[in-house]
Design a protein around this motif. Structure first.
Motif, mmCIF file in Angstrom:
data_model
loop_
_atom_site.group_PDB
_atom_site.id
_atom_site.type_symbol
_atom_site.label_atom_id
_atom_site.label_comp_id
_atom_site.label_asym_id
_atom_site.label_seq_id
_atom_site.Cartn_x
_atom_site.Cartn_y
_atom_site.Cartn_z
ATOM 1 N N CYS A 1 38.679 38.721 47.735
ATOM 2 C CA CYS A 1 39.944 39.448 47.618
ATOM 3 C C CYS A 1 39.677 40.941 47.693
ATOM 4 O O CYS A 1 38.820 41.473 46.965
ATOM 5 C CB CYS A 1 40.613 39.086 46.291
ATOM 6 S SG CYS A 1 42.145 40.003 45.965
ATOM 7 N N LEU A 2 40.407 41.634 48.552
ATOM 8 C CA LEU A 2 40.201 43.063 48.729
ATOM 9 C C LEU A 2 40.786 43.870 47.576
ATOM 10 O O LEU A 2 40.381 45.011 47.356
ATOM 11 C CB LEU A 2 40.836 43.513 50.050
ATOM 12 C CG LEU A 2 40.238 42.899 51.328
ATOM 13 C CD1 LEU A 2 40.991 43.392 52.553
ATOM 14 C CD2 LEU A 2 38.757 43.236 51.442
ATOM 15 N N THR A 3 41.715 43.276 46.833
ATOM 16 C CA THR A 3 42.348 44.004 45.738
ATOM 17 C C THR A 3 41.444 44.062 44.506
ATOM 18 O O THR A 3 41.253 45.124 43.906
ATOM 19 C CB THR A 3 43.690 43.351 45.375
ATOM 20 O OG1 THR A 3 44.528 43.317 46.536
ATOM 21 C CG2 THR A 3 44.389 44.124 44.261
ATOM 22 N N CYS A 4 40.892 42.922 44.106
ATOM 23 C CA CYS A 4 40.059 42.866 42.894
ATOM 24 C C CYS A 4 38.571 42.790 43.212
ATOM 25 O O CYS A 4 37.748 42.671 42.293
ATOM 26 C CB CYS A 4 40.455 41.681 42.026
ATOM 27 S SG CYS A 4 40.111 40.065 42.800
ATOM 28 N N HIS A 5 38.219 42.803 44.512
ATOM 29 C CA HIS A 5 36.820 42.739 44.957
ATOM 30 C C HIS A 5 36.122 41.480 44.454
ATOM 31 O O HIS A 5 34.926 41.490 44.159
ATOM 32 C CB HIS A 5 36.058 43.983 44.512
ATOM 33 C CG HIS A 5 36.658 45.271 44.985
ATOM 34 N ND1 HIS A 5 36.651 45.658 46.310
ATOM 35 C CD2 HIS A 5 37.338 46.245 44.304
ATOM 36 C CE1 HIS A 5 37.277 46.823 46.430
ATOM 37 N NE2 HIS A 5 37.706 47.194 45.245
ATOM 38 N N GLY A 6 36.882 40.380 44.340
ATOM 39 C CA GLY A 6 36.309 39.095 43.995
ATOM 40 C C GLY A 6 36.239 38.770 42.517
ATOM 41 O O GLY A 6 35.860 37.657 42.153
ATOM 42 N N SER A 7 36.627 39.701 41.635
ATOM 43 C CA SER A 7 36.514 39.434 40.191
ATOM 44 C C SER A 7 37.619 38.511 39.684
ATOM 45 O O SER A 7 37.452 37.809 38.683
ATOM 46 C CB SER A 7 36.549 40.744 39.405
ATOM 47 O OG SER A 7 37.859 41.310 39.415
ATOM 48 N N GLY A 8 38.764 38.510 40.349
ATOM 49 C CA GLY A 8 39.907 37.715 39.909
ATOM 50 C C GLY A 8 40.808 38.431 38.934
ATOM 51 O O GLY A 8 41.902 37.962 38.622
ATOM 52 N N ALA A 9 40.378 39.585 38.414
ATOM 53 C CA ALA A 9 41.168 40.334 37.430
ATOM 54 C C ALA A 9 41.915 41.483 38.108
ATOM 55 O O ALA A 9 41.448 42.041 39.111
ATOM 56 C CB ALA A 9 40.264 40.868 36.333
ATOM 57 N N ARG A 10 43.073 41.822 37.560
ATOM 58 C CA ARG A 10 43.839 42.944 38.092
ATOM 59 C C ARG A 10 42.981 44.209 38.061
ATOM 60 O O ARG A 10 42.218 44.425 37.105
ATOM 61 C CB ARG A 10 45.109 43.142 37.265
ATOM 62 C CG ARG A 10 46.044 44.230 37.800
ATOM 63 C CD ARG A 10 47.223 44.419 36.874
ATOM 64 N NE ARG A 10 48.105 43.255 36.885
ATOM 65 C CZ ARG A 10 49.114 43.094 37.747
ATOM 66 N NH1 ARG A 10 49.353 44.026 38.672
ATOM 67 N NH2 ARG A 10 49.858 42.020 37.698
ATOM 68 N N PRO A 11 43.060 45.044 39.099
ATOM 69 C CA PRO A 11 42.264 46.274 39.113
ATOM 70 C C PRO A 11 42.476 47.090 37.832
ATOM 71 O O PRO A 11 43.595 47.243 37.347
ATOM 72 C CB PRO A 11 42.803 47.019 40.342
ATOM 73 C CG PRO A 11 43.271 45.929 41.253
ATOM 74 C CD PRO A 11 43.824 44.875 40.350
ATOM 75 N N GLY A 12 41.374 47.553 37.283
ATOM 76 C CA GLY A 12 41.421 48.291 36.020
ATOM 77 C C GLY A 12 41.133 47.423 34.818
ATOM 78 O O GLY A 12 40.965 47.935 33.708
ATOM 79 N N THR A 13 41.096 46.099 35.013
ATOM 80 C CA THR A 13 40.764 45.179 33.930
ATOM 81 C C THR A 13 39.564 44.347 34.359
ATOM 82 O O THR A 13 39.114 44.429 35.499
ATOM 83 C CB THR A 13 41.940 44.241 33.593
ATOM 84 O OG1 THR A 13 42.167 43.352 34.717
ATOM 85 C CG2 THR A 13 43.213 45.026 33.340
ATOM 86 N N SER A 14 39.048 43.543 33.441
ATOM 87 C CA SER A 14 37.902 42.697 33.770
ATOM 88 C C SER A 14 37.995 41.390 32.996
ATOM 89 O O SER A 14 38.653 41.333 31.950
ATOM 90 C CB SER A 14 36.588 43.411 33.446
ATOM 91 O OG SER A 14 36.531 43.740 32.067
ATOM 92 N N PRO A 15 37.362 40.316 33.488
ATOM 93 C CA PRO A 15 37.366 39.040 32.763
ATOM 94 C C PRO A 15 36.684 39.182 31.401
ATOM 95 O O PRO A 15 35.791 40.005 31.207
ATOM 96 C CB PRO A 15 36.559 38.112 33.697
ATOM 97 C CG PRO A 15 36.629 38.754 35.045
ATOM 98 C CD PRO A 15 36.657 40.220 34.791
ATOM 99 N N LYS A 16 37.117 38.341 30.451
ATOM 100 C CA LYS A 16 36.534 38.343 29.109
ATOM 101 C C LYS A 16 35.798 37.026 28.868
ATOM 102 O O LYS A 16 36.155 35.995 29.422
ATOM 103 C CB LYS A 16 37.628 38.513 28.049
ATOM 104 C CG LYS A 16 38.366 39.849 28.140
ATOM 105 C CD LYS A 16 39.452 39.931 27.072
ATOM 106 C CE LYS A 16 40.198 41.269 27.152
ATOM 107 N NZ LYS A 16 41.273 41.359 26.119
#
Length: 397
Positions: free
Chosen positions: A182-197
Protein backbone atom coordinates in the motif's frame (compact mmCIF):
# COMPACT_ATOMS: atom_id res chain seq x y z
CA UNK A 1 2.77 -20.43 -3.42
CA UNK A 2 2.21 -21.42 0.23
CA UNK A 3 2.91 -25.02 1.20
CA UNK A 4 -0.65 -25.32 2.47
CA UNK A 5 -1.91 -25.07 -1.09
CA UNK A 6 0.41 -27.85 -2.27
CA UNK A 7 -1.63 -30.57 -0.63
CA UNK A 8 -4.79 -29.41 -2.42
CA UNK A 9 -3.32 -29.66 -5.93
CA UNK A 10 -2.03 -32.55 -8.00
CA UNK A 11 0.76 -31.00 -10.03
CA UNK A 12 1.64 -34.31 -11.69
CA UNK A 13 -1.88 -34.58 -13.12
CA UNK A 14 -1.72 -30.94 -14.21
CA UNK A 15 1.34 -31.71 -16.36
CA UNK A 16 0.03 -35.14 -17.40
CA UNK A 17 3.00 -37.07 -16.00
CA UNK A 18 3.30 -39.87 -13.45
CA UNK A 19 4.65 -39.37 -9.92
CA UNK A 20 7.73 -41.34 -10.94
CA UNK A 21 8.45 -39.14 -13.97
CA UNK A 22 12.03 -37.96 -14.42
CA UNK A 23 12.90 -34.26 -14.28
CA UNK A 24 13.51 -34.38 -18.03
CA UNK A 25 10.01 -35.79 -18.64
CA UNK A 26 8.51 -33.08 -16.44
CA UNK A 27 10.43 -30.37 -18.29
CA UNK A 28 9.33 -31.67 -21.70
CA UNK A 29 5.68 -31.94 -20.61
CA UNK A 30 5.74 -28.40 -19.23
CA UNK A 31 7.32 -26.90 -22.34
CA UNK A 32 4.78 -28.57 -24.64
CA UNK A 33 1.78 -27.50 -22.55
CA UNK A 34 3.15 -23.98 -22.08
CA UNK A 35 3.70 -23.69 -25.83
CA UNK A 36 0.24 -25.08 -26.72
CA UNK A 37 -1.56 -22.79 -24.27
CA UNK A 38 0.59 -19.67 -24.61
CA UNK A 39 -1.55 -16.47 -24.71
CA UNK A 40 0.13 -15.37 -27.94
CA UNK A 41 -1.14 -18.53 -29.67
CA UNK A 42 -4.60 -18.33 -28.08
CA UNK A 43 -5.65 -14.67 -28.04
CA UNK A 44 -8.86 -14.17 -26.08
CA UNK A 45 -8.97 -17.83 -24.95
CA UNK A 46 -9.38 -17.56 -21.16
CA UNK A 47 -9.35 -21.35 -20.77
CA UNK A 48 -5.94 -21.61 -22.44
CA UNK A 49 -4.66 -18.68 -20.39
CA UNK A 50 -5.72 -20.36 -17.13
CA UNK A 51 -4.13 -23.63 -18.26
CA UNK A 52 -0.91 -21.75 -19.06
CA UNK A 53 -0.85 -20.33 -15.53
CA UNK A 54 -1.60 -23.70 -13.91
CA UNK A 55 1.13 -25.59 -15.75
CA UNK A 56 3.57 -22.81 -14.89
CA UNK A 57 2.65 -23.14 -11.23
CA UNK A 58 3.00 -26.93 -11.40
CA UNK A 59 6.42 -26.67 -13.05
CA UNK A 60 7.62 -24.17 -10.45
CA UNK A 61 7.12 -26.87 -7.79
CA UNK A 62 7.78 -30.32 -9.26
CA UNK A 63 10.15 -28.92 -11.89
CA UNK A 64 12.50 -27.99 -9.04
CA UNK A 65 14.02 -31.17 -7.52
CA UNK A 66 14.26 -29.69 -4.01
CA UNK A 67 10.70 -28.36 -3.98
CA UNK A 68 9.45 -31.58 -5.57
CA UNK A 69 10.99 -33.61 -2.72
CA UNK A 70 9.24 -31.42 -0.11
CA UNK A 71 5.98 -31.57 -2.06
CA UNK A 72 6.04 -35.38 -2.30
CA UNK A 73 6.97 -35.89 1.36
CA UNK A 74 4.43 -33.36 2.60
CA UNK A 75 1.56 -34.88 0.59
CA UNK A 76 2.56 -38.37 1.75
CA UNK A 77 2.37 -37.29 5.40
CA UNK A 78 -0.96 -35.54 5.01
CA UNK A 79 -2.54 -38.37 3.00
CA UNK A 80 -1.53 -40.85 5.69
CA UNK A 81 -3.31 -38.82 8.36
CA UNK A 82 -0.23 -37.47 10.11
CA UNK A 83 2.19 -39.52 12.17
CA UNK A 84 1.16 -43.01 13.21
CA UNK A 85 -2.39 -42.30 12.10
CA UNK A 86 -2.78 -39.40 14.56
CA UNK A 87 -3.97 -36.18 12.96
CA UNK A 88 -4.09 -32.92 14.95
CA UNK A 89 -7.70 -32.06 15.88
CA UNK A 90 -9.20 -28.90 14.49
CA UNK A 91 -6.19 -28.32 12.27
CA UNK A 92 -4.12 -27.00 15.20
CA UNK A 93 -0.45 -27.38 15.72
CA UNK A 94 0.21 -29.41 18.86
CA UNK A 95 2.69 -30.39 21.54
CA UNK A 96 2.73 -33.24 24.04
CA UNK A 97 3.66 -32.81 27.66
CA UNK A 98 6.22 -35.36 28.93
CA UNK A 99 8.26 -35.80 32.02
CA UNK A 100 11.16 -34.04 30.38
CA UNK A 101 9.12 -30.99 29.35
CA UNK A 102 7.20 -30.08 26.23
CA UNK A 103 7.81 -32.10 23.08
CA UNK A 104 7.15 -30.06 19.94
CA UNK A 105 6.44 -32.18 16.87
CA UNK A 106 7.62 -29.24 14.81
CA UNK A 107 11.13 -29.85 16.19
CA UNK A 108 11.32 -33.13 14.26
CA UNK A 109 11.18 -31.23 11.02
CA UNK A 110 12.96 -28.02 11.93
CA UNK A 111 16.37 -27.03 10.65
CA UNK A 112 17.82 -24.88 7.94
CA UNK A 113 15.65 -23.49 5.20
CA UNK A 114 15.15 -25.68 2.18
CA UNK A 115 15.56 -24.79 -1.46
CA UNK A 116 13.30 -22.21 -2.97
CA UNK A 117 12.91 -20.27 0.29
CA UNK A 118 10.98 -22.99 2.14
CA UNK A 119 11.94 -23.53 5.76
CA UNK A 120 11.67 -27.33 5.85
CA UNK A 121 8.75 -29.28 7.31
CA UNK A 122 8.43 -26.90 10.25
CA UNK A 123 7.21 -24.28 7.79
CA UNK A 124 5.13 -26.82 5.86
CA UNK A 125 3.13 -27.91 8.89
CA UNK A 126 2.94 -24.34 10.19
CA UNK A 127 1.31 -23.31 6.92
CA UNK A 128 -1.15 -26.23 7.08
CA UNK A 129 -2.25 -26.05 10.71
CA UNK A 130 -2.38 -22.26 11.21
CA UNK A 131 -5.77 -21.16 9.95
CA UNK A 132 -6.28 -18.12 7.75
CA UNK A 133 -4.13 -16.37 5.21
CA UNK A 134 -1.98 -13.51 6.32
CA UNK A 135 -0.75 -14.57 9.75
CA UNK A 136 2.09 -12.51 11.08
CA UNK A 137 4.86 -13.08 13.62
CA UNK A 138 3.95 -15.49 16.39
CA UNK A 139 5.31 -18.15 18.70
CA UNK A 140 5.63 -21.87 18.10
CA UNK A 141 3.67 -24.20 20.34
CA UNK A 142 5.16 -24.70 23.77
CA UNK A 143 8.47 -23.10 22.83
CA UNK A 144 7.77 -19.38 22.29
CA UNK A 145 9.46 -19.65 18.90
CA UNK A 146 8.46 -16.93 16.44
CA UNK A 147 6.58 -18.01 13.31
CA UNK A 148 7.41 -16.56 9.94
CA UNK A 149 5.09 -13.79 8.72
CA UNK A 150 2.86 -14.69 5.79
CA UNK A 151 4.83 -13.80 2.68
CA UNK A 152 3.32 -12.83 -0.64
CA UNK A 153 2.45 -15.28 -3.40
CA UNK A 154 4.73 -15.89 -6.38
CA UNK A 155 3.46 -14.51 -9.69
CA UNK A 156 3.82 -16.06 -13.17
CA UNK A 157 3.77 -14.06 -16.39
CA UNK A 158 4.91 -14.49 -20.00
CA UNK A 159 7.13 -12.43 -22.28
CA UNK A 160 7.62 -12.72 -26.04
CA UNK A 161 10.96 -11.62 -27.55
CA UNK A 162 12.36 -11.50 -31.04
CA UNK A 163 15.27 -13.82 -31.82
CA UNK A 164 17.73 -10.93 -31.78
CA UNK A 165 16.41 -9.51 -28.49
CA UNK A 166 16.82 -12.90 -26.83
CA UNK A 167 20.29 -13.43 -28.27
CA UNK A 168 21.66 -9.98 -27.45
CA UNK A 169 19.78 -9.35 -24.20
CA UNK A 170 17.25 -6.62 -23.60
CA UNK A 171 15.65 -4.62 -20.81
CA UNK A 172 11.89 -4.91 -21.30
CA UNK A 173 9.05 -3.25 -19.42
CA UNK A 174 6.09 -5.41 -18.45
CA UNK A 175 2.80 -4.25 -16.94
CA UNK A 176 1.32 -6.26 -14.06
CA UNK A 177 -1.75 -5.92 -11.91
CA UNK A 178 -1.24 -7.68 -8.59
CA UNK A 179 -1.19 -7.28 -4.81
CA UNK A 180 1.39 -4.58 -4.02
CA UNK A 181 2.50 -2.72 -0.88
CA UNK A 182 0.00 0.00 0.00
CA UNK A 183 1.42 3.36 -1.02
CA UNK A 184 -0.45 5.18 1.74
CA UNK A 185 0.81 3.24 4.78
CA UNK A 186 3.90 1.72 3.09
CA UNK A 187 2.72 -1.78 3.99
CA UNK A 188 2.25 -1.32 7.75
CA UNK A 189 -1.56 -1.44 7.61
CA UNK A 190 -1.87 1.51 10.01
CA UNK A 191 -3.10 4.99 9.14
CA UNK A 192 -0.16 7.33 8.40
CA UNK A 193 1.10 8.86 11.63
CA UNK A 194 0.14 5.80 13.68
CA UNK A 195 1.66 2.35 14.08
CA UNK A 196 0.49 -1.18 15.03
CA UNK A 197 0.53 -2.09 18.73
CA UNK A 198 1.60 -5.34 20.34
CA UNK A 199 -1.43 -7.53 21.04
CA UNK A 200 -2.15 -7.57 24.78
CA UNK A 201 -3.69 -11.04 24.71
CA UNK A 202 -0.83 -13.01 23.13
CA UNK A 203 1.89 -10.40 23.87
CA UNK A 204 3.01 -10.40 20.26
CA UNK A 205 3.29 -14.18 19.93
CA UNK A 206 0.31 -14.47 17.58
CA UNK A 207 -0.83 -17.67 19.34
CA UNK A 208 -2.49 -18.65 22.59
CA UNK A 209 -2.33 -22.04 24.30
CA UNK A 210 -4.92 -24.31 25.81
CA UNK A 211 -4.53 -27.69 27.46
CA UNK A 212 -6.59 -30.78 26.79
CA UNK A 213 -5.58 -33.87 28.71
CA UNK A 214 -1.97 -34.74 27.97
CA UNK A 215 -1.80 -32.34 25.04
CA UNK A 216 -1.18 -28.61 24.87
CA UNK A 217 -2.49 -26.88 21.77
CA UNK A 218 -1.26 -23.60 20.32
CA UNK A 219 -3.90 -21.75 18.29
CA UNK A 220 -3.97 -18.42 16.47
CA UNK A 221 -4.85 -15.58 18.81
CA UNK A 222 -8.48 -14.59 18.22
CA UNK A 223 -7.90 -10.96 19.24
CA UNK A 224 -5.21 -10.20 16.66
CA UNK A 225 -5.97 -12.93 14.12
CA UNK A 226 -2.56 -14.49 14.69
CA UNK A 227 -0.60 -11.41 13.59
CA UNK A 228 0.79 -10.56 17.04
CA UNK A 229 -0.23 -6.93 16.66
CA UNK A 230 -3.39 -4.84 16.63
CA UNK A 231 -4.19 -1.76 14.60
CA UNK A 232 -6.48 0.74 16.32
CA UNK A 233 -6.66 3.05 13.30
CA UNK A 234 -6.39 1.05 10.06
CA UNK A 235 -5.17 2.60 6.85
CA UNK A 236 -8.25 3.75 4.90
CA UNK A 237 -6.86 2.58 1.56
CA UNK A 238 -5.91 -1.02 2.43
CA UNK A 239 -8.21 -1.59 5.46
CA UNK A 240 -5.24 -2.61 7.59
CA UNK A 241 -3.80 -5.32 5.34
CA UNK A 242 -0.88 -3.25 4.06
CA UNK A 243 -1.67 -4.53 0.54
CA UNK A 244 -3.64 -3.11 -2.37
CA UNK A 245 -4.25 -4.35 -5.90
CA UNK A 246 -2.74 -1.98 -8.43
CA UNK A 247 -1.07 -1.93 -11.81
CA UNK A 248 2.68 -1.45 -11.89
CA UNK A 249 5.44 -1.39 -14.45
CA UNK A 250 8.47 -3.63 -13.91
CA UNK A 251 11.76 -3.51 -15.79
CA UNK A 252 12.86 -7.03 -16.70
CA UNK A 253 16.53 -7.35 -17.61
CA UNK A 254 16.67 -10.25 -20.04
CA UNK A 255 20.18 -11.76 -20.09
CA UNK A 256 21.90 -12.31 -23.43
CA UNK A 257 21.42 -15.81 -24.77
CA UNK A 258 18.09 -16.56 -23.07
CA UNK A 259 16.36 -19.51 -24.76
CA UNK A 260 12.77 -20.30 -25.66
CA UNK A 261 10.85 -21.61 -22.63
CA UNK A 262 13.41 -20.36 -20.11
CA UNK A 263 12.12 -18.79 -16.87
CA UNK A 264 13.58 -15.63 -15.37
CA UNK A 265 13.15 -15.12 -11.61
CA UNK A 266 12.82 -11.62 -10.18
CA UNK A 267 13.17 -11.87 -6.42
CA UNK A 268 10.64 -9.86 -4.40
CA UNK A 269 8.64 -8.72 -7.44
CA UNK A 270 5.63 -10.97 -6.82
CA UNK A 271 2.62 -10.27 -4.63
CA UNK A 272 3.20 -8.19 -1.51
CA UNK A 273 3.16 -9.91 1.87
CA UNK A 274 0.64 -9.18 4.63
CA UNK A 275 1.54 -6.07 6.68
CA UNK A 276 5.06 -5.70 5.40
CA UNK A 277 5.95 -9.41 5.20
CA UNK A 278 8.33 -10.34 2.34
CA UNK A 279 6.92 -10.23 -1.16
CA UNK A 280 6.82 -13.29 -3.38
CA UNK A 281 8.87 -13.69 -6.53
CA UNK A 282 7.99 -12.97 -10.14
CA UNK A 283 8.67 -15.72 -12.71
CA UNK A 284 8.78 -14.64 -16.36
CA UNK A 285 8.53 -17.40 -18.98
CA UNK A 286 10.21 -16.34 -22.23
CA UNK A 287 8.95 -17.23 -25.71
CA UNK A 288 11.45 -16.56 -28.50
CA UNK A 289 10.12 -15.88 -32.00
CA UNK A 290 11.62 -17.51 -35.07
CA UNK A 291 13.98 -15.42 -37.22
CA UNK A 292 14.00 -15.28 -41.01
CA UNK A 293 17.82 -15.39 -41.18
CA UNK A 294 19.20 -16.96 -38.02
CA UNK A 295 18.80 -20.09 -35.95
CA UNK A 296 20.85 -21.27 -32.98
CA UNK A 297 22.46 -24.33 -31.45
CA UNK A 298 23.20 -23.40 -27.85
CA UNK A 299 25.57 -20.43 -28.09
CA UNK A 300 26.36 -21.03 -31.78
CA UNK A 301 24.62 -18.83 -34.33
CA UNK A 302 23.47 -20.66 -37.47
CA UNK A 303 22.91 -19.17 -40.92
CA UNK A 304 22.37 -20.70 -44.38
CA UNK A 305 24.39 -19.03 -47.17
CA UNK A 306 23.13 -19.39 -50.78
CA UNK A 307 26.06 -19.82 -53.23
CA UNK A 308 26.27 -20.54 -56.94
CA UNK A 309 27.90 -23.63 -58.35
CA UNK A 310 30.82 -21.62 -59.82
CA UNK A 311 31.44 -20.07 -56.37
CA UNK A 312 31.70 -23.57 -54.90
CA UNK A 313 34.12 -24.63 -57.64
CA UNK A 314 36.33 -21.52 -57.83
CA UNK A 315 35.91 -20.25 -54.26
CA UNK A 316 34.63 -16.81 -53.29
CA UNK A 317 34.55 -14.04 -50.68
CA UNK A 318 30.96 -13.56 -49.48
CA UNK A 319 29.46 -11.06 -47.02
CA UNK A 320 27.43 -12.76 -44.27
CA UNK A 321 25.20 -11.11 -41.60
CA UNK A 322 25.77 -11.54 -37.85
CA UNK A 323 23.85 -10.20 -34.86
CA UNK A 324 26.08 -7.12 -34.69
CA UNK A 325 27.01 -6.41 -38.30
CA UNK A 326 28.44 -8.31 -41.25
CA UNK A 327 31.58 -10.40 -41.77
CA UNK A 328 33.31 -11.65 -44.91
CA UNK A 329 33.45 -15.43 -45.23
CA UNK A 330 35.91 -17.18 -47.55
CA UNK A 331 34.35 -20.03 -49.50
CA UNK A 332 37.26 -22.41 -50.18
CA UNK A 333 37.95 -23.71 -53.70
CA UNK A 334 36.16 -27.00 -54.32
CA UNK A 335 33.60 -26.58 -51.53
CA UNK A 336 30.48 -28.72 -51.52
CA UNK A 337 26.81 -28.18 -50.87
CA UNK A 338 26.00 -28.48 -47.14
CA UNK A 339 29.57 -27.74 -46.03
CA UNK A 340 29.78 -25.75 -42.78
CA UNK A 341 32.21 -22.85 -42.39
CA UNK A 342 32.97 -21.61 -38.86
CA UNK A 343 33.70 -18.03 -37.80
CA UNK A 344 35.06 -18.04 -34.25
CA UNK A 345 33.54 -15.77 -31.62
CA UNK A 346 30.72 -14.31 -33.72
CA UNK A 347 27.90 -16.30 -32.15
CA UNK A 348 25.81 -15.62 -29.04
CA UNK A 349 27.49 -14.20 -25.94
CA UNK A 350 26.74 -15.98 -22.66
CA UNK A 351 28.34 -16.23 -19.22
CA UNK A 352 30.10 -19.40 -20.30
CA UNK A 353 31.60 -17.63 -23.34
CA UNK A 354 30.67 -16.51 -26.84
CA UNK A 355 29.69 -19.11 -29.40
CA UNK A 356 30.66 -19.27 -33.07
CA UNK A 357 28.96 -18.35 -36.32
CA UNK A 358 28.30 -21.50 -38.36
CA UNK A 359 27.67 -20.84 -42.05
CA UNK A 360 26.13 -23.70 -44.06
CA UNK A 361 26.71 -23.49 -47.82
CA UNK A 362 23.54 -24.08 -49.85
CA UNK A 363 24.00 -24.29 -53.63
CA UNK A 364 21.45 -22.19 -55.50
CA UNK A 365 20.24 -23.79 -58.74
CA UNK A 366 19.45 -21.65 -61.81
CA UNK A 367 15.87 -20.41 -61.84
CA UNK A 368 13.19 -22.21 -63.84
CA UNK A 369 12.31 -20.72 -67.18
CA UNK A 370 15.84 -20.03 -68.47
CA UNK A 371 16.07 -19.54 -72.23
CA UNK A 372 17.32 -22.50 -74.27
CA UNK A 373 20.45 -20.60 -75.30
CA UNK A 374 21.29 -19.88 -71.64
CA UNK A 375 20.81 -23.54 -70.69
CA UNK A 376 22.97 -24.66 -73.61
CA UNK A 377 25.75 -22.29 -72.54
CA UNK A 378 25.53 -23.65 -69.02
CA UNK A 379 25.80 -27.25 -70.31
CA UNK A 380 28.76 -26.33 -72.51
CA UNK A 381 30.59 -24.81 -69.55
CA UNK A 382 30.12 -27.98 -67.50
CA UNK A 383 31.25 -30.23 -70.39
CA UNK A 384 34.30 -28.04 -70.96
CA UNK A 385 35.22 -28.50 -67.33
CA UNK A 386 34.82 -32.26 -67.70
CA UNK A 387 32.14 -32.30 -64.97
CA UNK A 388 29.90 -35.35 -64.74
CA UNK A 389 27.55 -35.21 -61.73
CA UNK A 390 27.25 -39.02 -61.74
CA UNK A 391 30.95 -39.78 -61.97
CA UNK A 392 31.85 -42.38 -59.37
CA UNK A 393 28.19 -42.98 -58.50
CA UNK A 394 27.48 -46.63 -57.69
CA UNK A 395 24.33 -46.48 -59.84
CA UNK A 396 26.37 -45.75 -62.98
CA UNK A 397 27.59 -49.36 -63.30
Amino acid sequence: MSQREWVEKDYYAELGVSKSASQDEIRKAYRKLASDNHPDKNPGNTSAEEKFKRVGEANSVIGDPAKRKEYDEFRAQVSSGGFGGFAPPGGSRFTTTTGGGDFDIGDIFGGPAGAGGAGGFSDLFGGLFNQGRGTGPGAGAGRGRAQRPQGGQDVETALTLSFREAALGETVQIRLSSASPCLTCHGSGARPGTSPKVCGTCHGAGVTQRSQGAFAFAEPCTDCGGTGSKIDDPCPDCSGSGVTDRARTINVKVPAGVQDGQRIRLSGQGEAGFRGAPSGDLYVTVTVQKDAVFDRDGADLLVDLPVSYPELVRGAQVSVPTLTGRVTVKVPVGSRDGQILRVRGRGIARKSGTGDLKVTLRVATPPAGMAEAELAAYDDALRAAGFDPRSGWAGSA
